[in-house]
Motif scaffolding. Structure first.
Motif, short mmCIF file in Angstrom:
data_model
loop_
_atom_site.label_atom_id
_atom_site.label_comp_id
_atom_site.label_asym_id
_atom_site.label_seq_id
_atom_site.Cartn_x
_atom_site.Cartn_y
_atom_site.Cartn_z
N GLY A 41 0.97 -1.10 0.10
CA GLY A 41 -0.17 -0.09 0.18
C GLY A 41 0.96 1.00 -0.02
O GLY A 41 0.19 2.14 0.41
N MET A 42 1.86 1.07 -0.38
CA MET A 42 2.88 2.74 -0.17
C MET A 42 2.86 3.14 -1.51
O MET A 42 3.18 4.56 -1.23
CB MET A 42 4.50 2.09 0.09
N VAL A 43 3.28 2.15 -2.33
CA VAL A 43 3.18 3.05 -3.81
C VAL A 43 1.93 3.01 -4.56
O VAL A 43 0.90 1.95 -5.05
CB VAL A 43 3.90 2.51 -4.50
N GLY A 48 -2.77 6.50 -18.14
CA GLY A 48 -3.87 7.25 -19.30
C GLY A 48 -3.73 5.81 -20.07
O GLY A 48 -3.12 4.52 -20.01
N PRO A 49 -4.47 5.56 -21.47
CA PRO A 49 -4.49 4.72 -21.97
C PRO A 49 -3.41 4.71 -23.38
O PRO A 49 -3.78 3.41 -23.74
CB PRO A 49 -5.86 5.40 -23.38
N ARG A 50 -2.08 5.38 -22.81
CA ARG A 50 -1.12 4.94 -24.02
C ARG A 50 -0.13 4.62 -23.01
O ARG A 50 1.15 4.42 -22.89
CB ARG A 50 -0.14 6.29 -24.70
N GLY A 51 -0.37 4.58 -21.49
CA GLY A 51 0.54 3.87 -21.41
C GLY A 51 1.29 4.85 -19.98
O GLY A 51 2.29 5.28 -19.26
N GLU A 52 0.95 6.48 -21.01
CA GLU A 52 1.55 7.40 -19.69
C GLU A 52 1.33 7.76 -18.43
O GLU A 52 -0.55 7.42 -17.63
CB GLU A 52 1.16 8.49 -20.71
N VAL A 53 2.38 7.77 -17.35
CA VAL A 53 1.61 7.94 -15.86
C VAL A 53 1.50 9.18 -15.76
O VAL A 53 1.89 10.62 -16.34
CB VAL A 53 3.14 8.25 -15.13
N ARG A 54 -0.35 9.24 -15.34
CA ARG A 54 -1.20 10.41 -14.50
C ARG A 54 -0.72 10.36 -13.40
O ARG A 54 -0.86 11.47 -12.67
CB ARG A 54 -2.31 10.05 -15.19
N THR A 55 -0.73 10.04 -12.49
CA THR A 55 -0.09 10.62 -11.49
C THR A 55 0.91 8.84 -10.09
O THR A 55 0.38 8.31 -10.47
CB THR A 55 -1.41 10.10 -10.62
N ILE A 56 1.40 9.70 -9.22
CA ILE A 56 1.37 8.89 -8.46
C ILE A 56 1.81 9.45 -7.17
O ILE A 56 2.27 9.79 -6.29
CB ILE A 56 3.54 8.68 -8.77
N GLU A 57 1.35 7.84 -6.53
CA GLU A 57 1.07 8.43 -4.98
C GLU A 57 1.86 7.41 -4.08
O GLU A 57 1.89 6.57 -4.38
CB GLU A 57 -0.80 8.49 -4.64
N PHE A 58 2.55 8.18 -2.64
CA PHE A 58 2.87 7.64 -1.35
C PHE A 58 2.35 7.98 -0.28
O PHE A 58 2.17 9.13 0.13
CB PHE A 58 4.61 8.19 -1.51
N ASP A 59 2.34 6.37 0.35
CA ASP A 59 1.80 6.21 1.47
C ASP A 59 2.75 7.96 2.63
O ASP A 59 4.06 7.30 1.63
CB ASP A 59 1.85 4.93 2.04
N ARG A 61 4.59 7.17 5.38
CA ARG A 61 5.21 6.23 5.92
C ARG A 61 6.60 5.57 4.58
O ARG A 61 7.35 5.49 5.16
CB ARG A 61 4.87 5.15 6.71
N VAL A 62 6.50 6.09 3.69
CA VAL A 62 6.99 5.13 3.00
C VAL A 62 8.51 5.75 3.12
O VAL A 62 9.64 4.50 2.13
CB VAL A 62 6.33 5.33 0.84
N TYR A 63 8.99 6.61 3.21
CA TYR A 63 10.14 7.13 3.02
C TYR A 63 11.09 6.62 4.31
O TYR A 63 11.77 6.83 4.56
CB TYR A 63 10.10 8.69 3.21
N ARG A 64 9.72 5.84 5.12
CA ARG A 64 10.74 5.69 7.03
C ARG A 64 10.34 3.63 6.36
O ARG A 64 11.24 3.26 7.18
CB ARG A 64 10.15 5.66 7.97
N LYS A 65 9.77 3.46 5.41
CA LYS A 65 9.58 1.75 5.59
C LYS A 65 10.30 0.88 4.30
O LYS A 65 11.17 0.09 4.48
CB LYS A 65 7.82 1.83 5.16
N LEU A 66 10.70 2.20 3.52
CA LEU A 66 11.49 1.62 1.69
C LEU A 66 12.82 2.90 1.81
O LEU A 66 12.71 3.66 2.10
CB LEU A 66 10.72 2.06 0.72
N SER A 67 13.55 1.42 1.05
CA SER A 67 14.82 2.19 0.83
C SER A 67 14.84 3.25 -0.08
O SER A 67 14.08 2.29 -1.27
CB SER A 67 16.12 1.53 0.66
N PRO A 68 15.45 4.06 -0.75
CA PRO A 68 15.34 4.20 -1.97
C PRO A 68 15.49 3.34 -3.63
O PRO A 68 14.91 4.10 -4.16
CB PRO A 68 16.30 5.56 -2.52
N SER A 69 15.93 2.77 -3.46
CA SER A 69 16.02 1.13 -4.18
C SER A 69 14.53 0.28 -4.08
O SER A 69 14.45 0.08 -5.05
CB SER A 69 17.62 0.41 -4.48
N GLU A 70 14.20 0.61 -3.34
CA GLU A 70 12.87 -0.42 -3.17
C GLU A 70 11.94 0.80 -3.33
O GLU A 70 10.75 -0.24 -4.73
CB GLU A 70 13.05 -0.96 -1.71
#
Length: 127
Positions: A41-43, A48-59, A61-70
């Motif tokens: 549930g972190m990311v 959209g229809p051509r695969g273009e990214v419309r939004t990216i949402e982070f929980d 707590r994501v910065y405390r739970k995941l490393s940058p590479s994760e």
């Protein structure tokens, strides 16, 4: 003599119906989107229809739970999942028209409209 005109009228009606159906499908395709959420549930990513990214949402707590590479790997994974989902929906929309393998960009690329597929008056048809 009436028979050829009646047949021509039927053909024109069929073409008009199919044209309307294609226009509706084109509108639906442009409105398509898909959202994928990571198992933890972190990311959450929406494309959209051509695969273009419309939004990216982070929980938050994501910065405390995941490393940058994760975090990066999770974003990439969700983009892929959402893109596959929207691609499947696209194929389902196109299936009734017998165009499952036609490249998406040919139908719905930037600036494409239904009229671009119709012959222009006075333009010889390709042989």
């Amino acid at each position: 003599m009436d028979e050829p005109w009646r047949l021509l009228e039927q053909l024109v009606q069929e073409v008009n119906q199919q044209t309307e159906q294609l226009k509706k499908m084109q509108e639906k395709v442009r409105e398509l989107s898909a959202t994928a959420k990571s198992k933890d549930g972190m990311v959450t990513v929406t494309v959209g229809p051509r695969g273009e990214v419309r939004t990216i949402e982070f929980d938050p707590r994501v910065y405390r739970k995941l490393s940058p590479s994760e975090l990066s790997a999770s974003v990439v994974e969700q983009i892929g999942r959402a893109t596959r989902q929207v691609s499947t929906e696209m194929k389902e929309l196109m299936e009734p028209f017998g165009m499952p393998d036609l490249p998406f960009e040919d139908l719905f690329g930037e600036g494409t409209n239904l009229e671009s597929f119709l012959p222009r008056p006075g333009t010889p048809e390709p042989r």
